[in-house]
Motif scaffolding. Structure first.
Motif, PDB file in Angstrom:
ATOM      1  N   LEU A  70     -57.745  -0.396 -69.480  1.00 19.41           N
ATOM      2  CA  LEU A  70     -56.456   0.249 -69.683  1.00 19.41           C
ATOM      3  C   LEU A  70     -56.435   0.798 -71.100  1.00 19.41           C
ATOM      4  CD1 LEU A  70     -53.543   0.810 -68.671  1.00 19.41           C
ATOM      5  CD2 LEU A  70     -52.896  -1.393 -69.690  1.00 19.41           C
ATOM      6  N   VAL A  71     -56.213   2.102 -71.228  1.00 18.88           N
ATOM      7  CA  VAL A  71     -56.244   2.738 -72.544  1.00 18.88           C
ATOM      8  C   VAL A  71     -54.927   3.445 -72.840  1.00 18.88           C
ATOM      9  CG1 VAL A  71     -58.749   3.040 -72.524  1.00 18.88           C
ATOM     10  CG2 VAL A  71     -57.304   4.860 -71.612  1.00 18.88           C
ATOM     11  N   GLU A 129     -58.969   2.592 -82.840  1.00 23.78           N
ATOM     12  CA  GLU A 129     -58.762   3.885 -82.197  1.00 23.78           C
ATOM     13  C   GLU A 129     -60.080   4.647 -82.157  1.00 23.78           C
ATOM     14  OE1 GLU A 129     -54.485   5.956 -82.146  1.00 23.78           O
ATOM     15  OE2 GLU A 129     -55.471   6.011 -84.096  1.00 23.78           O
ATOM     16  N   ILE A 130     -60.337   5.234 -81.020  1.00 20.22           N
ATOM     17  CA  ILE A 130     -61.571   5.995 -80.812  1.00 20.22           C
ATOM     18  C   ILE A 130     -61.197   7.456 -80.613  1.00 20.22           C
ATOM     19  CG2 ILE A 130     -63.643   6.235 -79.380  1.00 20.22           C
ATOM     20  CD1 ILE A 130     -63.145   3.287 -78.492  1.00 20.22           C
ATOM     21  N   ALA A 146     -71.638   7.998 -72.774  1.00 25.86           N
ATOM     22  CA  ALA A 146     -70.935   6.963 -72.008  1.00 25.86           C
ATOM     23  C   ALA A 146     -71.248   5.580 -72.554  1.00 25.86           C
ATOM     24  CB  ALA A 146     -71.321   7.052 -70.535  1.00 25.86           C
ATOM     25  N   THR A 147     -72.539   5.323 -72.811  1.00 26.27           N
ATOM     26  CA  THR A 147     -72.941   4.027 -73.345  1.00 26.27           C
ATOM     27  C   THR A 147     -72.249   3.766 -74.677  1.00 26.27           C
ATOM     28  OG1 THR A 147     -75.093   4.244 -72.278  1.00 26.27           O
ATOM     29  CG2 THR A 147     -74.904   2.614 -74.038  1.00 26.27           C
ATOM     30  N   GLU A 148     -72.204   4.778 -75.533  1.00 30.31           N
ATOM     31  CA  GLU A 148     -71.573   4.644 -76.844  1.00 30.31           C
ATOM     32  C   GLU A 148     -70.081   4.347 -76.712  1.00 30.31           C
ATOM     33  OE1 GLU A 148     -70.568   7.383 -80.777  1.00 30.31           O
ATOM     34  OE2 GLU A 148     -72.046   8.070 -79.297  1.00 30.31           O
ATOM     35  N   GLN A 149     -69.407   5.061 -75.829  1.00 32.15           N
ATOM     36  CA  GLN A 149     -67.969   4.864 -75.659  1.00 32.15           C
ATOM     37  C   GLN A 149     -67.677   3.478 -75.090  1.00 32.15           C
ATOM     38  OE1 GLN A 149     -65.634   6.778 -76.724  1.00 32.15           O
ATOM     39  NE2 GLN A 149     -66.945   8.438 -77.393  1.00 32.15           N
ATOM     40  N   LEU A 166     -58.431  14.047 -78.910  1.00 30.09           N
ATOM     41  CA  LEU A 166     -57.502  12.974 -78.566  1.00 30.09           C
ATOM     42  C   LEU A 166     -57.972  11.677 -79.210  1.00 30.09           C
ATOM     43  CD1 LEU A 166     -58.880  10.919 -76.263  1.00 30.09           C
ATOM     44  CD2 LEU A 166     -58.330  12.810 -74.742  1.00 30.09           C
ATOM     45  N   LEU A 167     -57.044  10.743 -79.341  1.00 33.68           N
ATOM     46  CA  LEU A 167     -57.330   9.404 -79.824  1.00 33.68           C
ATOM     47  C   LEU A 167     -56.937   8.410 -78.741  1.00 33.68           C
ATOM     48  CD1 LEU A 167     -55.815   9.697 -83.410  1.00 33.68           C
ATOM     49  CD2 LEU A 167     -58.242   9.443 -82.903  1.00 33.68           C
ATOM     50  N   TYR A 168     -57.735   7.352 -78.576  1.00 31.19           N
ATOM     51  CA  TYR A 168     -57.339   6.328 -77.618  1.00 31.19           C
ATOM     52  C   TYR A 168     -57.705   4.950 -78.142  1.00 31.19           C
ATOM     53  CZ  TYR A 168     -62.172   5.715 -75.846  1.00 31.19           C
ATOM     54  OH  TYR A 168     -63.504   5.436 -75.719  1.00 31.19           O
TER      55      TYR A 168
END
Length: 278
Positions: free
Chosen positions: A200-201, A156-157, A129-132, A187-189
């Motif tokens: 908002l992603v 893009e992540i 979570a911290t990384e994202q 998935l990519l976001y």
């Protein structure tokens, strides 16, 4: 009728599905899109081909076929992934005026679906979570310019997990790759906007798994707002505070090739459903 028709001809019916309405329900007396649209078409048991679905709590654009021939061609496109050329910018809520591109001889027509979601970024825990969340901050603060498309390009992540579905409970969860029945999910976001404890992603699915977007973002410590099933206590409290009663996930764009003419059809919503109430 709760469904909203965006476009129609003798071959296809393109509609917006509001949150909470099932695409096709097996429960007697429960309203669903298929029943609504068949009533709209009239006649004795009119043909309506179901090409793809959205989860009941999720909103977005769907295309239905009005003939078996159209259903077969659209289903082939829905089964393909990312093999058709990408279109340009869309007119909001309407077919693109210059959407007459036909797939080339070597191109495999593919249905392209774009999703938008609001995720909770206030999760307090270490690890993924911290990384994202750190990547979200970077992607918002350091956007680049895509000169070819003349628009802002954000970082893009990619999320990659293995999901295991529990049919009886109608849930999915992230498991190790070697667990029997586990299926790879990708998935990519990219982050469009971040404020307060929400972001908002824009999402591109690379695979189509049960509850994939909801499960992968929850596992990353970024649960979708309004998601009572996969959300955390924190995200549920924040959703209630902000008035997000439905899942903030929407299939906001849809592109496909017309089953009869071969022309590319592009649709995009003017406004995300949760904006109206917030």
């Amino acid at each position: 009728m709760k469904s909203k028709i965006l476009a129609e001809d003798q071959h296809i019916l393109v509609c917006f599905k509001p949150p909470g309405l099932a695409v096709q329900s097996g429960r007697i007396g429960e309203p669903d899109m298929v029943s609504e649209l068949k009533n709209y078409l009239g006649g004795r048991n009119p043909y309506l081909g179901l090409v793809h679905r959205l989860d009941q709590p999720v909103s977005g654009i769907l295309v239905f076929a009005k003939t078996p021939q159209a259903a077969a061609k659209l289903s082939q496109q829905a089964a393909a992934h990312g093999e058709a050329p990408q279109g340009g910018k869309n007119q909001t809520g309407k077919q693109k005026k210059n959407g007459n591109q036909k797939p080339g001889k070597e191109a495999i027509p593919s249905m392209e679906k774009g999703y938008m979601a609001l995720v909770y970024t206030g999760t307090k825990r270490d690890g993924t979570a911290t990384e994202q969340i750190h990547q979200i901050q970077e992607s918002v603060q350091e956007p680049g310019l895509d000169e070819e498309r003349n628009e802002i390009r954000r970082k893009e992540i990619k999320l990659v997990d293995y999901l295991l579905r529990d049919v009886g409970q109608n849930t999915s969860r992230v498991v190790k790759a070697d667990i029997k029945g586990a299926r790879r999910a990708e998935l990519l976001y990219e982050v469009v906007e971040k404020k307060d404890r929400q972001a908002l992603v824009r999402i591109r699915l690379l695979t189509g798994r049960h509850h994939q977007i909801r499960v992968q973002f929850a596992n990353a410590g970024l649960p979708l707002l309004g998601d009572a099933r996969y959300g955390t206590e924190e995200s549920r409290e924040y959703s209630a505070e902000k008035g997000y009663g439905n899942i903030c996930l929407c299939a906001f764009s849809l592109s496909f090739y017309h089953p009869a003419t071969g022309k590319r059809m592009d649709f995009q919503l003017e406004e995300l459903p949760w904006i109206k109430n917030n």
